[in-house]
Design an enzyme around this catalytic site. Structure first.
Site, PDB file in Angstrom:
ATOM      1  N   ARG A  15      23.709   2.120  16.231  1.00  0.00           N
ATOM      2  CA  ARG A  15      22.915   1.019  15.668  1.00  0.00           C
ATOM      3  C   ARG A  15      23.730  -0.285  15.533  1.00  0.00           C
ATOM      4  NH1 ARG A  15      20.348   2.460  10.274  1.00  0.00           N
ATOM      5  NH2 ARG A  15      22.255   3.655  10.031  1.00  0.00           N
ATOM      6  N   GLU A 488       8.648   8.555  -7.758  1.00  0.00           N
ATOM      7  CA  GLU A 488       9.264   8.931  -6.461  1.00  0.00           C
ATOM      8  C   GLU A 488      10.719   8.484  -6.304  1.00  0.00           C
ATOM      9  OE1 GLU A 488       6.681   8.170  -3.046  1.00  0.00           O
ATOM     10  OE2 GLU A 488       4.890   8.384  -4.280  1.00  0.00           O
ATOM     11  N   TRP A 565       5.035  11.653  11.888  1.00  0.00           N
ATOM     12  CA  TRP A 565       6.297  10.924  11.793  1.00  0.00           C
ATOM     13  C   TRP A 565       7.514  11.795  12.106  1.00  0.00           C
ATOM     14  CZ3 TRP A 565       4.834   7.603   6.829  1.00  0.00           C
ATOM     15  CH2 TRP A 565       3.906   6.632   7.241  1.00  0.00           C
ATOM     16  N   CYS A 647      -3.223   3.766   4.045  1.00  0.00           N
ATOM     17  CA  CYS A 647      -3.021   2.328   3.932  1.00  0.00           C
ATOM     18  C   CYS A 647      -3.259   1.597   5.236  1.00  0.00           C
ATOM     19  CB  CYS A 647      -1.649   2.003   3.376  1.00  0.00           C
ATOM     20  SG  CYS A 647      -0.323   3.009   3.976  1.00  0.00           S
ATOM     21  N   HIS A 698       2.356  -6.079  -0.271  1.00  0.00           N
ATOM     22  CA  HIS A 698       3.319  -6.476   0.765  1.00  0.00           C
ATOM     23  C   HIS A 698       3.865  -7.875   0.536  1.00  0.00           C
ATOM     24  CE1 HIS A 698       0.546  -3.453   2.329  1.00  0.00           C
ATOM     25  NE2 HIS A 698       1.627  -2.931   2.857  1.00  0.00           N
ATOM     26  N   CYS A 730      -0.908  -0.205  -2.103  1.00  0.00           N
ATOM     27  CA  CYS A 730       0.050   0.764  -1.547  1.00  0.00           C
ATOM     28  C   CYS A 730       1.145   1.004  -2.591  1.00  0.00           C
ATOM     29  CB  CYS A 730       0.628   0.258  -0.219  1.00  0.00           C
ATOM     30  SG  CYS A 730       1.448   1.549   0.744  1.00  0.00           S
TER      31      CYS A 730
HETATM   32  N1  GLN Z   1       2.958   7.612  -2.347  1.00  0.00           N
HETATM   33  C1  GLN Z   1       3.575   6.755  -1.390  1.00  0.00           C
HETATM   34  C2  GLN Z   1       4.190   5.557  -2.103  1.00  0.00           C
HETATM   35  O1  GLN Z   1       3.649   5.088  -3.038  1.00  0.00           O
HETATM   36  C3  GLN Z   1       2.615   6.276  -0.339  1.00  0.00           C
HETATM   37  C4  GLN Z   1       3.290   5.442   0.722  1.00  0.00           C
HETATM   38  C5  GLN Z   1       2.419   5.012   1.880  1.00  0.00           C
HETATM   39  O2  GLN Z   1       1.238   4.878   1.764  1.00  0.00           O
HETATM   40  N2  GLN Z   1       3.005   4.768   3.001  1.00  0.00           N
HETATM   41  O3  GLN Z   1       5.212   5.043  -1.718  1.00  0.00           O
HETATM   42 ZN    ZN Z   2       0.063   3.009   1.545  1.00  0.00          ZN
END
Ligand code: GLN
Ligand code: ZN
Length: 764
Positions: A15, A488, A565, A647, A698, A730
């Site tokens: 990279r 998370e 993915w 999303c 975003h 999101c």
């Molecule tokens: N639960 C995930 C988050 O909040 C969902 C992420 C996504 O939609 N790509 O980060």
């Molecule tokens: Zn999302």
């Protein structure tokens, strides 16, 4: 029989490209150092392919950000907002400003739109056309790269510059406004392509590759006509140069009638994604002079080529059109696979011998030629690998393959579940929640990486993560959300986290693939039967739940997203692999429920991008992807609420499928489309509960209470109000705490005002 390649990864072995770009952006290195790194990567790639013995080596496949953006620069398609940044003095800074935006010296220009490259995880910068768009040769990159390669090879014989063809280039772009159709621009665009090709011819080059991947899509009659028309015009410069028209990502049988009449030297087809097209194309191509390039080596996956199968296909083709007209190649650019398996030290030998990254794939081409010329040893060795390198087999997993109807169904229909859930949770009208992740601060990243590198004991790591969870619970109390999450913090990536815990999936050390610009991802490899041997998330979710009386959502990544993915094993149909992952997730769902978790979210953000390119294949895809989600989710009691999150904002054509997922609540990205998409849900009478995103995560902007209220009002006009949830669109992991606290407080405030306004009593 020519061996050629369509494109090589441009991120460098380790990279180097990423580091150089990011250093340049943050002023740590100057332009000439950046170019030097680029030159070195190109040189390495070319030498590797030349030494291997490739007959036609791609050039102009290198890019400092994205090859579609390169094309825009080559053609002078530069929106005014960027060309008018007077402080920008050179092409590359202009180029980066289009890719990344320009916030400096009082300028504040947003980046151009980016979107997924067909059904891959690569993103390109969407060209933007004006009504009277002028085209001209603006950048010299392609011509300079040809000169560089010429010097290196001391000849032009093997040089094959790559260009996106005019039809795909226009197709992939968009109009700045709706006052015209971008296809109207063809008559202005083609003359510039002719100039470019003539210039390339003058450099002494014999071959050129025009990529027209849109031939793998369903094209309307109108587009087919445009295609023929544009290539008719373009072909006036096709004398004295061999044009290879490259198609990939799916078969082109439906569009073969277009290709048939083109005045091209050779056609490339992707046999990794559609092997059945060969027969049809051979019958048709037989009586022409066209050469056929067989895309035999899968450019989208990391498994070794099955030489026996390829040999058979090559021989069939030779028999039909003669060896002189046959070419062999990878199915598409190797951009989508990591560079070299040689860097992987921890993959077990019996698996590693079955794998092949970009460098190995180049050598496979040479092997195939030798096999065609009679090398039996090479063939036997390959057959032996396929016979001996079994993917990890687990008898227990195979037993579960029999899916019973009741495995795919909740106990009761939604209307009954809804009643039970409403009694149990007693949420107010417009319940509020988030999508899962909270800001991943530098501190959290450091802790995770220390733990990963054994510089932090498990005990200390636990303590620290629990500290963050406690903190995020307290913050959610302060914001006054109705359904909480644990944040998370233990996850670097939503797929990697589960991939590392499941049997049958491994990670690589250096298996990077470009996602966009300098951003790379390291997809896990599904290399055997997938199963779960212990709980993966309950520990953290239980701890979070122990800190509050509000319900905490269990947070899982869905089977389709894990599959999409990752690099997927190639020895069984993908749906079987999807079902295996689904069973493993189902066990986790059950464990969460048994532990007392009352709401479980199964994220499926990749469901949409997995769509086959052609509509005729959708039904099959939906069948297994929906079943996978249902296997994972329907194990719970009626009272347990299943959420899902997706999303993207195009649901119009797939609402019946989304309904079949039967999630109690779905949360979506709609804030950017200002709830437009809810019209579709409304027209369709979507039966279950739904959380349209009320603000765009975003962007760093803080949404105002009024803005959010406005969106709630809009949603309320379109959907039954008792079905509406209020949430961001999101996860919040990329935002700062300051932004998150302000935004979410405005969100809960708006929800409270909306409740009052609607004067509907809480269901008691
Ligand atoms: N639960 C995930 C988050 O909040 C969902 C992420 C996504 O939609 N790509 O980060
Ligand atoms: Zn999302």
């Amino acid at each position: 029989m020519l061996k050629h390649n369509l494109g090589f990864p441009r991120i460098g072995k380790k990279r180097e490209f990423k580091r150089a770009c990011e250093d340049y952006w943050s002023n740590k290195i100057d332009l000439s150092t950046l170019f030097q790194v680029g030159k070195e990567i190109k040189r390495e790639n070319w030498i590797l392919q030349d030494i291997a013995g490739i007959d036609l080596i791609p050039c102009n496949d290198f890019s400092f950000y994205d090859h579609v953006l390169d094309m825009s620069l080559l053609l002078g398609v530069i929106p005014k907002s960027y060309s008018s940044i007077s402080v920008i003095k050179n092409h590359i800074d202009l180029y980066f400003s289009m890719a990344r935006g320009f916030q400096k010296n009082g300028w504040d220009i947003k980046a151009m739109e980016m979107t997924k490259w067909f059904n891959t995880n690569y993103h390109y910068i969407v060209p933007e056309f004006e009504k009277n768009q002028k085209f001209l040769i603006f950048s010299n990159k392609i011509f300079e790269e040809i000169e560089e390669l010429k010097i290196l090879l001391k000849s032009t014989k093997k040089i094959k510059p790559v260009l996106i063809g005019p039809m795909s280039y226009l197709f992939l772009g968009k109009e700045k406004d709706k006052t015209f159709n971008r296809m109207d621009l063809l008559n202005q665009l083609i003359p510039v392509y002719i100039k470019i090709i003539n210039k390339i011819k003058n450099q002494g080059v014999n071959w050129i590759q025009l990529d027209e991947p849109i031939l793998s899509l369903d094209l309307s009659k109108e587009y087919k006509d445009f295609f023929l028309h544009s290539y008719e015009m373009l072909s006036q410069c096709f004398s004295n140069i061999n044009v290879l028209l490259a198609t990939y990502f799916d078969g082109i049988s439906e569009n073969y009638s277009i290709v048939k009449n083109l005045n091209i030297k050779a056609l490339h087809i992707d046999l990794a994604s559609d092997i059945n097209q060969l027969e049809n194309i051979l019958t048709n191509i037989k009586n022409s002079n066209m050469s056929l390039s067989l895309g035999l080596i899968n450019g989208r996956n990391i498994w070794k080529n099955d030489y026996k199968k390829s040999k058979h296909l090559i021989e069939e083709t030779i028999q039909c059109i003669g060896k002189n007209r046959v070419m062999i190649a990878p199915s598409c650019s190797l951009l989508h696979v990591p560079i070299d398996i040689g860097y992987e030290k921890s993959i077990p030998k019996h698996l590693k011998m079955r794998m092949s990254f970009a460098k190995q794939k180049i050598h496979e081409l040479v092997d195939l030629e030798n096999i065609i010329n009679g090398d039996k040893d090479l063939l036997d060795k390959n057959i032996n690998i396929f016979n001996t390198s079994q993917f990890f087999y687990d008898k227990k997993v195979h037993k579960k393959f029999f899916i019973k109807n009741e495995d795919l169904k909740r106990n009761s229909q939604f209307k009954f579940r809804k009643e039970k859930q409403r009694k149990k949770f007693r949420f107010p009208l417009f319940p509020t929640t988030t999508i899962g992740s909270f800001p991943q601060t530098k501190q959290i990243r450091i802790i995770r990486s220390k733990f990963r590198n054994n510089n932090l004991s498990r005990q200390d790591y636990e303590k620290k993560i629990k500290f963050f969870i406690k903190d995020v619970i307290k913050k959610q109390e302060e914001i006054d959300l109705d359904v909480f999450v644990h944040g998370e913090f233990e996850r670097t990536d939503m797929v990697e986290y589960f991939a590392e815990k499941l049997n049958g999936i491994i990670s690589t050390e250096n298996g990077w693939v470009q996602s966009y610009g300098s951003r790379c991802v390291k997809p896990p490899i599904i290399c055997g039967d997938v199963s779960r041997n212990k709980n993966m998330t309950t520990h953290w979710i239980n701890f979070a739940q122990s800190q509050t009386k509000k319900p905490v959502k269990g947070m899982l990544t869905g089977p389709v997203t894990i599959l999409q993915w990752s690099f997927v094993r190639d020895d069984q149909p993908v749906y079987k692999t999807a079902y295996q992952i689904a069973w493993a997730i189902r066990e986790e769902v059950k464990s969460l429920e048994d532990a007392g978790i009352q709401i479980i979210q199964i994220d499926e953000p990749a469901l949409r991008e997995g769509f086959p390119l052609k509509r005729k294949n959708w039904k099959f895809y939906f069948d297994w992807s929906i079943k996978s989600f249902l296997i994972a989710s329907s194990v719970v009691k009626d009272e347990t609420q299943i959420h899902t999150h997706m999303c993207y904002s195009e649901f119009n054509d797939i609402l019946n499928y989304i309904t079949e997922l039967d999630a109690d609540v779905i949360t979506l990205e709609t804030s950017r489309s200002k709830m437009e998409l809810l019209k579709a849900f409304s027209k369709f009478s979507y039966p279950n509960e739904i959380g349209p995103g009320v603000y765009d995560i975003h962007s760093p902007r803080i949404p105002t209470v009024n803005e959010i209220l406005d969106l709630i009002k809009k949603a309320s006009e379109l959907l039954p109000i008792e079905n509406i949830w209020i949430n961001p669109d999101c996860g919040l992991k990329t935002r700062t705490w300051e932004e998150v606290m302000k935004s979410l407080k405005n969100m809960t405030k708006a929800a409270k005002i909306a409740r009052k306004n609607y004067r509907i009593k809480q269901i008691k």
